[in-house]
Design an enzyme around this catalytic site. Structure first.
Site, PDB file in Angstrom:
ATOM      1  CD  GLU A  81      -1.699  -2.397   1.677  1.00  0.00           C
ATOM      2  OE1 GLU A  81      -2.589  -3.274   1.740  1.00  0.00           O
ATOM      3  OE2 GLU A  81      -0.506  -2.588   2.049  1.00  0.00           O
ATOM      4  CG  PHE A 143     -10.152  -9.542  11.116  1.00  0.00           C
ATOM      5  CD1 PHE A 143      -8.930 -10.021  11.576  1.00  0.00           C
ATOM      6  CD2 PHE A 143     -10.384  -9.535   9.747  1.00  0.00           C
ATOM      7  CE1 PHE A 143      -7.969 -10.490  10.702  1.00  0.00           C
ATOM      8  CE2 PHE A 143      -9.420 -10.005   8.861  1.00  0.00           C
ATOM      9  CZ  PHE A 143      -8.216 -10.480   9.339  1.00  0.00           C
ATOM     10  CD  GLN A 144      -7.552  -7.207   7.535  1.00  0.00           C
ATOM     11  OE1 GLN A 144      -8.443  -6.937   6.727  1.00  0.00           O
ATOM     12  NE2 GLN A 144      -6.403  -7.759   7.168  1.00  0.00           N
ATOM     13  CE  LYS A 193     -17.314  -6.630   3.321  1.00  0.00           C
ATOM     14  NZ  LYS A 193     -16.553  -7.863   3.644  1.00  0.00           N
ATOM     15  CG  MET A 509      22.959  12.060   2.724  1.00  0.00           C
ATOM     16  SD  MET A 509      24.105  13.127   1.797  1.00  0.00           S
ATOM     17  CE  MET A 509      23.159  13.403   0.301  1.00  0.00           C
TER      18      MET A 509
END
Length: 614
Positions: A81, A143-144, A193, A509
């Site tokens: 993502e 959940f999630q 949802k 760097m």
């Protein structure tokens, strides 16, 4: 609602959307009734979206199902993502459109946070759609589930949690308006949802944007600014990413004004390409790794005209010694950027295109002419600084210098429409110094956040937006591994992005700072288990090439340019000890740069070199 660009964010549901569910339900039966998921897709189409970058999951499957049943929007399946948001950034930065991201709840949303913060820092317009657990489960550790709105509050321009399908279309249209209006930035819409399944009347976009309408300029401020410029003897234009965000017309007006006045022009890292880098009036990039002439011009100028830059710390160096003798004009669309870090003498809040147009009109209308004698002397001084040739390096016939590799890349791609993205590190600064950008939207880099792993997904987004362009990600071997999985995305969609790795086997760097600032104590900056990037490219289904000595460089670039049906990686083995100069050490001023031929303490410019003592 947060003012565009402001850093202090207070989230609250949009009041005008409250209690509208009953009103909408009572509307005429003849109106278009869709599920929440269908509303999302229709709103995206009405906003002109043609590409979405995303990754599906349970809480967003209704939207993916609606996408499957519709036409007109392409979906790019990323492998992470974070990659989705960076790809949307690359798409937005190279096209001028809003980038769109679609991810699921919980880890899908949290994985997007780095990209959202990156977009906020660099003012990139993004709309990120996240799935959320059903409304009755919010707050129950389902959940999630995560508090997406709370987590993304500090790293978005605005965000929403939509609990009613009846207001979903209006929220989405407003999200696009906020993302692109004013100072651009990322906006997140969190959609439970059950809202995606619920039915509601679809409302099309309003005829007038809900946010970001251009405001009238302060005419008095314009008059004062132009008069101050006309009286200047040591002026300089200091330009930033705001000019690019303002669109191609703003860049055209900037070039017209710079040529009309005869003033020198410099740019931030994010502003490269707003003014042609090959133009003799361009001094190069300024700041920590900017050119000698650009930094000393900023230090010694008497009038500074800042257009679309925010005086960030990588530009200013030591604030108390930043351009101490200058009058400062600051043009910015974001009022919160004015006087935030550097006090200015004349602020002008407005869209860069509008301000430049007004300034040109004022300059011509009043018949202003630059102060010829003073400007002539100023250019003589600048040309003395240029003679220092601050980007010179010691060529080698046995080991590849990174600067040489980029010079050959520039030469062998000359005449082609080339978009360059970068990862973050030494290679990023060398790319800014040695490549040339003549137009806006051809340079994609992570400026404010400095995100390793930005370049490859950004290149994918740019290639989707510009299928006929040559898109090259200039990378370091450490940075590229941050999102190397996106090679799989590029292979799936047959995107011929080129990854041009300057491989010095170090976090370059970090190693440079450890050498110059921390006594050569190289604490965990060397990577001992690097992959074979040629084999890695081939394992993904791409092409791989390697250059081990200077004589190999032209050949591998030529081979790279022949690949047009899949991504490729070019592994250029460069000098592991090469440092990136000039460099302004932390806490030092613009006239205290370490040069490539100096390894001890910072060296101040001398009066003999033409330094203005202020």
């Amino acid at each position: 609602m947060r003012v565009a660009g402001a850093r202090l964010i207070v989230y609250a549901p949009v009041d005008k959307y409250q209690n509208k569910g009953k009103q909408v339900a009572e509307q005429l039966q003849s109106e278009q009734i869709l599920t929440g998921a269908q509303i999302v897709i229709q709103a995206l189409k009405d906003q002109g979206v043609d590409v979405i970058f995303g990754y599906p999951g349970g809480a967003v499957l209704p939207i993916y199902d609606a996408l499957f049943q519709s036409e007109g929007i392409r979906h790019v399946l990323v492998r992470h993502e974070q990659g989705a948001v960076h790809a949307a950034e690359g798409y937005a930065r190279s096209s001028g459109k809003v980038g769109v991201v679609l991810v699921t709840s919980g880890p899908g949303a949290t994985n997007a946070v780095t990209g959202l913060t990156d977009a906020l820092m660099d003012s990139i317009p993004i709309v990120c759609l996240t799935g959320q657990v059903a409304t009755h489960l919010i707050g129950n550790d389902a959940f999630q589930e995560c508090d997406t709105v709370g987590i993304t509050r500090p790293c978005t321009k605005h965000n929403y949690l939509v609990k009613d399908a009846a207001v979903l279309a209006g929220v989405l249209h407003e999200a696009f308006s906020i993302a692109r209006g004013g100072r651009p930035g990322p906006v997140l819409v969190d959609i439970p949802k059950d809202v995606q399944f619920a039915q509601a009347v679809y409302t099309p976009p309003p005829k007038k944007p809900a946010y970001g309408a251009r405001k009238s300029l302060d005419k008095n401020a314009i008059e004062k600014a132009v008069a101050l410029m006309a009286a200047a003897e040591r002026p300089v234009f200091y330009t930033g990413g705001g000019v690019i965000n303002a669109g191609p017309r703003a860049a055209e007006l900037l070039a017209e004004f710079v040529h009309l006045t005869g003033f020198p022009c410099t740019s931030t890292l994010m502003g490269l390409g707003a003014f042609p880098m090959s133009d003799p009036q361009f001094l190069g990039m300024l700041g920590m790794h900017g050119t000698y002439e650009a930094n000393l011009a900023m230090h010694g100028c008497d009038v500074m005209v800042n257009i679309g830059a925010r005086f960030d710390d990588r530009i200013t160096g030591k604030i108390s010694e930043f351009s101490p003798g200058s009058k400062k004009i600051h043009v910015d669309i974001d009022p919160s950027s004015i006087n935030k870090s550097v006090r200015v003498d004349l602020p002008i809040v407005g869209h860069a295109e509008d301000v430049l147009e007004a300034m040109l009109k004022e300059w011509r209308g009043k018949g202003y002419q630059p102060r010829a004698a003073g400007l002539k002397k100023w250019w003589e001084q600048i040309n003395l600084w240029r003679k220092r040739d601050c980007l010179r390096y010691k060529a080698d016939d046995k080991i590849i210098k990174p600067q040489y590799a980029l010079e050959r890349l520039r030469e062998l791609t000359k005449g082609r429409r080339t978009i360059i993205s970068t990862e973050v590190g030494q290679h990023q600064m060398w790319a800014a110094q040695f490549l040339r950008f003549e137009k806006p939207n051809h340079w994609l880099t992570s400026g404010g956040l400095g995100t390793m792993g930005y370049g490859l997904p950004a290149a994918i987004g740019a290639q989707m937006a510009n299928p006929d362009a040559l898109v090259v990600d200039v990378a370091g071997e450490a940075s590229i591994l941050m999102n190397i999985q996106e090679m799989s995305t590029a292979v799936q969609y047959k995107l011929p992005v080129k990854v041009f790795i300057l491989n010095n086997q170090w976090m370059g760097m970090v190693r440079q700072w450890q050498e110059l600032i921390h006594g050569g104590r190289y604490s965990h900056s060397y990577t001992e288990a690097l992959p074979d990037f040629v084999k890695l490219a081939e394992a993904f289904g791409g092409a791989g090439f390697r250059a081990s000595k200077p004589g190999d460089v032209d050949g591998v670039i030529a081979e790279m340019l022949k690949v047009n049906d899949r991504p490729c990686i070019v592994d250029v083995m460069v000098d592991p000890k090469e440092n990136c100069f000039p460099m302004i050490p932390g806490g030092k001023a613009h006239n205290q740069m370490i040069m490539g031929d100096e390894t001890a303490s910072p060296a101040e410019a001398t009066p003999e070199e033409g330094m203005v003592l202020v």
